[in-house]
Design a protein around this motif. Structure first.
Motif, short mmCIF file in Angstrom:
data_model
loop_
_atom_site.label_atom_id
_atom_site.label_comp_id
_atom_site.label_asym_id
_atom_site.label_seq_id
_atom_site.Cartn_x
_atom_site.Cartn_y
_atom_site.Cartn_z
N SER A 1 -65.10 -53.54 23.36
CA SER A 1 -65.39 -53.63 24.79
C SER A 1 -66.51 -52.63 25.11
O SER A 1 -66.89 -51.82 24.27
N THR A 2 -67.00 -52.69 26.31
CA THR A 2 -68.07 -51.77 26.72
C THR A 2 -67.62 -50.32 26.61
O THR A 2 -68.34 -49.48 26.09
N ASP B 1 -69.79 -64.38 26.82
CA ASP B 1 -68.35 -64.41 27.01
C ASP B 1 -67.75 -65.41 26.02
O ASP B 1 -67.57 -66.58 26.33
N VAL C 1 -64.08 -60.04 22.09
CA VAL C 1 -63.55 -58.70 22.38
C VAL C 1 -62.03 -58.73 22.38
O VAL C 1 -61.39 -57.89 21.74
N TRP D 1 -59.92 -52.55 27.14
CA TRP D 1 -60.42 -53.80 26.55
C TRP D 1 -60.51 -54.92 27.59
O TRP D 1 -60.64 -56.08 27.25
N THR D 2 -60.47 -54.59 28.87
CA THR D 2 -60.42 -55.62 29.91
C THR D 2 -61.77 -56.20 30.30
O THR D 2 -61.82 -57.22 30.98
N ASP D 3 -62.85 -55.58 29.88
CA ASP D 3 -64.18 -56.09 30.24
C ASP D 3 -64.70 -57.05 29.18
O ASP D 3 -65.87 -57.06 28.83
N ALA D 4 -63.82 -57.89 28.69
CA ALA D 4 -64.11 -58.76 27.54
C ALA D 4 -65.32 -59.66 27.74
O ALA D 4 -65.95 -60.05 26.77
N CYS E 1 -69.24 -58.18 26.53
CA CYS E 1 -69.70 -57.84 25.19
C CYS E 1 -69.41 -59.03 24.28
O CYS E 1 -68.66 -59.93 24.62
#
Length: 126
Positions: free
Chosen positions: A47-48, A87, A91, A110-113, A116
């Protein structure tokens, strides 16, 4: 090495020692999982937030080389970034694999899948 990398994260980002430690832990879990699955061409992606700690680790080149020698059969896990993120679910698949490999996953990191993707799709590079 660990304390120095926590301090670097605190210096470069608005993290306290707890957040820096958690982010760094997830970065190491990601790197060690990628090393364990070397050759499988899974296209793993952090993730970011986790990627921030991965970069902190790999920029400490002496320590990173020792990590690769110890946990990656002496092979260097290269960093080959791609410009475009997509998307594609990689991730969350990566976090699932880290979890399956026995690492504790802090799912909140890891929620900003969607932000990345594999830095170098279809390879063993990060």
């Amino acid at each position: 090495m660990w304390d120095k990398q926590v301090q670097l994260l605190m210096r470069d980002y608005p993290y306290d020692s707890v957040m820096a430690t958690v982010v760094l832990d997830q970065g190491y879990a990601y790197l060690l999982t990628a090393m364990r699955h070397r050759g499988e061409r899974l296209g793993l992606a952090p993730s970011t937030l986790v990627d921030i700690s991965v970069h902190t680790v790999i920029l400490d080149t002496v320590t990173y080389l020792q990590l690769c020698e110890r946990f990656n059969g002496g092979h260097f896990l290269h960093h080959v970034p791609e410009v475009d993120a997509k998307d594609d679910g990689s991730v969350l698949r990566t976090a699932d694999l880290i979890d399956a490999d026995g690492w504790e996953v802090d799912w909140s990191l890891w929620t900003d899948a969607a932000k990345c993707a594999p830095c170098h799709p279809g390879s063993d590079s990060h």
